[in-house]
Design a protein around this motif. Structure first.
Motif, PDB file in Angstrom:
ATOM      1  N   VAL A  27      18.308  -0.304  29.390  1.00  0.00           N
ATOM      2  CA  VAL A  27      17.320  -1.189  30.003  1.00  0.00           C
ATOM      3  C   VAL A  27      18.009  -2.484  30.421  1.00  0.00           C
ATOM      4  O   VAL A  27      18.610  -3.172  29.594  1.00  0.00           O
ATOM      5  N   ASN A  28      17.944  -2.803  31.674  1.00  0.00           N
ATOM      6  CA  ASN A  28      18.625  -3.981  32.194  1.00  0.00           C
ATOM      7  C   ASN A  28      17.674  -5.174  32.173  1.00  0.00           C
ATOM      8  O   ASN A  28      16.867  -5.350  33.076  1.00  0.00           O
ATOM      9  N   ARG A  29      17.768  -5.989  31.128  1.00  0.00           N
ATOM     10  CA  ARG A  29      16.887  -7.152  30.989  1.00  0.00           C
ATOM     11  C   ARG A  29      17.572  -8.366  31.594  1.00  0.00           C
ATOM     12  O   ARG A  29      18.588  -8.838  31.083  1.00  0.00           O
ATOM     13  N   THR A  30      17.018  -8.868  32.666  1.00  0.00           N
ATOM     14  CA  THR A  30      17.628  -9.994  33.382  1.00  0.00           C
ATOM     15  C   THR A  30      16.705 -11.202  33.455  1.00  0.00           C
ATOM     16  O   THR A  30      17.030 -12.197  34.090  1.00  0.00           O
ATOM     17  N   GLY A  31      15.524 -11.114  32.832  1.00  0.00           N
ATOM     18  CA  GLY A  31      14.551 -12.190  32.931  1.00  0.00           C
ATOM     19  C   GLY A  31      14.999 -13.463  32.236  1.00  0.00           C
ATOM     20  O   GLY A  31      15.810 -13.441  31.308  1.00  0.00           O
ATOM     21  N   ASN A  32      14.467 -14.590  32.712  1.00  0.00           N
ATOM     22  CA  ASN A  32      14.751 -15.894  32.099  1.00  0.00           C
ATOM     23  C   ASN A  32      13.452 -16.687  32.001  1.00  0.00           C
ATOM     24  O   ASN A  32      12.365 -16.155  32.237  1.00  0.00           O
ATOM     25  N   VAL A  33      13.583 -17.962  31.667  1.00  0.00           N
ATOM     26  CA  VAL A  33      12.392 -18.805  31.509  1.00  0.00           C
ATOM     27  C   VAL A  33      11.527 -18.788  32.760  1.00  0.00           C
ATOM     28  O   VAL A  33      10.299 -18.646  32.695  1.00  0.00           O
ATOM     29  N   ASN A 184      10.282  -3.555  37.801  1.00  0.00           N
ATOM     30  CA  ASN A 184      10.341  -3.296  39.230  1.00  0.00           C
ATOM     31  C   ASN A 184       9.400  -4.186  40.040  1.00  0.00           C
ATOM     32  O   ASN A 184       9.341  -4.051  41.259  1.00  0.00           O
ATOM     33  N   ILE A 185       8.649  -5.076  39.402  1.00  0.00           N
ATOM     34  CA  ILE A 185       7.667  -5.875  40.150  1.00  0.00           C
ATOM     35  C   ILE A 185       7.865  -7.374  39.939  1.00  0.00           C
ATOM     36  O   ILE A 185       6.944  -8.156  40.150  1.00  0.00           O
ATOM     37  N   GLN A 186       9.062  -7.820  39.526  1.00  0.00           N
ATOM     38  CA  GLN A 186       9.282  -9.253  39.342  1.00  0.00           C
ATOM     39  C   GLN A 186       9.040 -10.012  40.644  1.00  0.00           C
ATOM     40  O   GLN A 186       8.454 -11.095  40.652  1.00  0.00           O
ATOM     41  N   TRP A 187       9.475  -9.430  41.771  1.00  0.00           N
ATOM     42  CA  TRP A 187       9.297 -10.091  43.070  1.00  0.00           C
ATOM     43  C   TRP A 187       7.820 -10.289  43.378  1.00  0.00           C
ATOM     44  O   TRP A 187       7.423 -11.324  43.921  1.00  0.00           O
ATOM     45  N   LEU A 188       6.994  -9.307  42.993  1.00  0.00           N
ATOM     46  CA  LEU A 188       5.561  -9.391  43.256  1.00  0.00           C
ATOM     47  C   LEU A 188       4.935 -10.518  42.440  1.00  0.00           C
ATOM     48  O   LEU A 188       4.076 -11.252  42.915  1.00  0.00           O
ATOM     49  N   VAL A 252      -0.416  -9.235  27.907  1.00  0.00           N
ATOM     50  CA  VAL A 252       0.859  -8.863  28.541  1.00  0.00           C
ATOM     51  C   VAL A 252       2.038  -9.708  28.045  1.00  0.00           C
ATOM     52  O   VAL A 252       3.135  -9.605  28.583  1.00  0.00           O
ATOM     53  N   LEU A 253       1.822 -10.528  27.024  1.00  0.00           N
ATOM     54  CA  LEU A 253       2.890 -11.433  26.585  1.00  0.00           C
ATOM     55  C   LEU A 253       4.138 -10.690  26.133  1.00  0.00           C
ATOM     56  O   LEU A 253       5.258 -11.008  26.547  1.00  0.00           O
ATOM     57  N   ILE A 254       3.978  -9.694  25.278  1.00  0.00           N
ATOM     58  CA  ILE A 254       5.150  -8.994  24.753  1.00  0.00           C
ATOM     59  C   ILE A 254       5.838  -8.177  25.840  1.00  0.00           C
ATOM     60  O   ILE A 254       7.071  -8.074  25.873  1.00  0.00           O
ATOM     61  N   GLU A 255       5.050  -7.588  26.761  1.00  0.00           N
ATOM     62  CA  GLU A 255       5.658  -6.878  27.882  1.00  0.00           C
ATOM     63  C   GLU A 255       6.502  -7.823  28.731  1.00  0.00           C
ATOM     64  O   GLU A 255       7.584  -7.462  29.201  1.00  0.00           O
ATOM     65  N   ILE A 256       6.014  -9.051  28.948  1.00  0.00           N
ATOM     66  CA  ILE A 256       6.792 -10.043  29.679  1.00  0.00           C
ATOM     67  C   ILE A 256       8.036 -10.424  28.884  1.00  0.00           C
ATOM     68  O   ILE A 256       9.144 -10.525  29.420  1.00  0.00           O
ATOM     69  N   GLN A 257       7.885 -10.623  27.578  1.00  0.00           N
ATOM     70  CA  GLN A 257       9.012 -10.997  26.725  1.00  0.00           C
ATOM     71  C   GLN A 257      10.092  -9.909  26.737  1.00  0.00           C
ATOM     72  O   GLN A 257      11.275 -10.200  26.606  1.00  0.00           O
ATOM     73  N   ASP A 258       9.683  -8.664  26.922  1.00  0.00           N
ATOM     74  CA  ASP A 258      10.640  -7.561  26.935  1.00  0.00           C
ATOM     75  C   ASP A 258      11.514  -7.552  28.189  1.00  0.00           C
ATOM     76  O   ASP A 258      12.487  -6.802  28.264  1.00  0.00           O
ATOM     77  N   THR A 259      11.179  -8.380  29.180  1.00  0.00           N
ATOM     78  CA  THR A 259      12.014  -8.458  30.388  1.00  0.00           C
ATOM     79  C   THR A 259      13.112  -9.510  30.250  1.00  0.00           C
ATOM     80  O   THR A 259      13.963  -9.634  31.124  1.00  0.00           O
TER      81      THR A 259
END
Length: 466
Positions: A27-33, A184-188, A252-259
């Motif tokens: 899983v490629n986790r690239t999310g930030n603040v 797959n929907i960060q851009w959205l 959706v907090l934990i799903e967001i945190q998983d990114t």
């Protein structure tokens, strides 16, 4: 023979651990603040902001702003508790990730709690997507009505059927729902967050402009007057439900945190993102709600940008409603993707050998990049969108629906489960100061929820009868 069996069992456990590690690393986790802030704002600022002027109007100049700040503080407190539940301590393999809220409940509180939570959360996620469908259709119709009033005058009969608008929104969501997951929907989410800022700012600016044009601030300390104390009580309870709907994003907090990538640790990043998001949205809510009520007073509409407190400039009203529609397209996916993931994960585990359920196919259409298609995903998600669209068409009552949903979501998902998981994670002993304070916190929120729920149900029944 016993030692051989033990050795074999140990080897199997090691193999399973290795497989889990490999799956985790894939899983490629690239999310930030800032990507987290975009996801949160997309999930938080939605249908709820449009009813805040009406909510403040029911509560008045003292209780209205206080209620917004009160729910903001509760939301942030709950988010901090939940952020710490993303990783669950495991004595054998160290802290493990919980990729969804439901996984965190199962790991911390057991299967029975997870089953109860799963039922509540699926209902809540469906409810939010229904509310977003209603709001999107209302916004589409508002654009047409705005143009009609501009061309034919404000006394013209500008009534339109909204069935067509519901069907368009549903068709768009069927296509977007085929995105495999959150990653797959960060851009959205980023586009939708920009739209939410745009229409919130427009609503605030139009309210300021109307106050300046009036030359005075409308409204009273006790809010809109009613014919009886009972009617006032129902409207106040519905207003609290609307405000409750406007804030929590625990679903959706934990799903967001998983990114999120690490280091730094995911809970630190998520707490920072939550603080930024809640502060920003609270300021927007106070400005939009306050200036909406100040502009229209007793005539404050249920939906600030589609209830036609504003008529001109019509092009700006059209643009604001277009922003709402784009934002809700993204918001629908933010709340749908966890539901899709939970159901599809359960079906895949139950029918592991089914090609219909587990096979992925690559599809290439002209002019667009190749994408993966799964038959289960195609069928289930299409049925889900059709169902939510149909229910929205049957109950198209904006304020009442979001009041009910706000009350249903607020206590069990935003308060009860985060508090209980925090007790378990931190081994909080009964009757300690922290235990007592969190119990009082939970019980007080339960009373508010019950009051808001009863009032919103009464309003929904009354709207349907009339």
């Amino acid at each position: 023979m016993g030692e051989a069996s033990l050795l074999l069992h140990k080897e199997e456990e090691e193999e399973e651990a290795e497989e889990a590690e490999e799956a985790e690393s894939s899983v490629n986790r690239t999310g930030n603040v800032w990507t987290a802030v975009a996801h949160i704002i997309t999930g938080v600022i939605g249908s709820g902001v449009l009813s805040l002027a009406w909510s403040v109007a029911q509560l008045g100049w003292i209780a209205g702003p206080f209620a917004i700040v009160f729910f903001a503080a509760i939301t942030l407190t709950s988010a901090f508790l939940l952020c710490d539940c993303y990783r669950t301590p495991d004595p054998e393999h160290g802290p493990g990730r919980n990729r969804s809220y439901s996984e965190a409940v199962a790991m911390s509180l057991g299967k029975n709690s997870a089953w109860a939570f799963g039922l509540i959360i699926q209902i809540s996620l469906c409810g939010i997507t229904i509310a977003y469908t209603i709001t999107s259709a209302i916004s589409k119709r508002a654009i047409q009505k705005s143009n009609c009033y501009h061309n034919a005058g404000h006394e013209a009969t500008c009534e339109y059927s909204d069935t067509y608008y519901y069907l368009i929104f549903g068709a768009v969501q069927i296509v977007l729902s085929q995105a495999p997951d959150f990653h797959n929907i960060q851009w959205l989410s980023i586009v939708a967050a920009i739209m939410s800022f745009a229409y919130s700012f427009i609503g605030f600016s139009l309210g300021v402009g109307q106050v300046i044009e009036n030359g005075y601030v409308q409204g009273s300390l006790t809010g809109i007057s009613t014919s009886s104390a009972i009617e006032k009580m129902w409207l106040v309870s519905q207003a609290l439900g609307d405000i409750a709907f406007a804030f929590p994003y625990s679903l959706v907090l934990i799903e967001i945190q998983d990114t999120l990538k690490s280091p730094p640790s995911e809970n630190q990043t998520m707490k920072k993102a939550s603080t930024i998001s809640v502060v920003v949205t609270t300021i927007f809510y106070l400005l939009c709600g306050g200036f909406g009520y100040a502009a229209f007073g007793e005539a404050t509409p249920g939906n600030l940008l589609t209830g036609f407190g504003f008529y001109e400039p019509y092009w700006l009203i059209d643009f604001a409603n277009a922003c709402i529609m784009i934002h809700l397209v993204g918001g629908y996916q933010v709340y749908s993707q966890p539901l899709f993931a939970n159901v599809e994960r359960w079906i895949s585990e139950k029918y592991q050998d089914s090609g219909f359920i587990n096979n992925e196919y690559s599809l290439k259409l002209p002019l667009i990049p190749a994408f993966r298609l799964n038959l289960l995903r195609l069928c289930f998600r299409t049925v889900h969108v059709v169902c939510t669209t149909s229910i929205a068409m049957i109950f198209p009552y904006f304020n009442q629906v979001i009041g009910v949903l706000g009350a249903v979501n607020f206590w069990p998902i935003t308060i009860y489960f985060p508090v209980e998981m925090y007790f378990k994670q931190r081994n909080i002993e009964a009757w300690t100061t922290k235990w007592v304070m969190l119990r009082i916190f939970s019980f007080g929120c339960l009373l508010v929820t019950m009051f808001a729920f009863v009032g919103s149900i009464e309003g929904l029944i009354g709207a349907k009868i009339s």
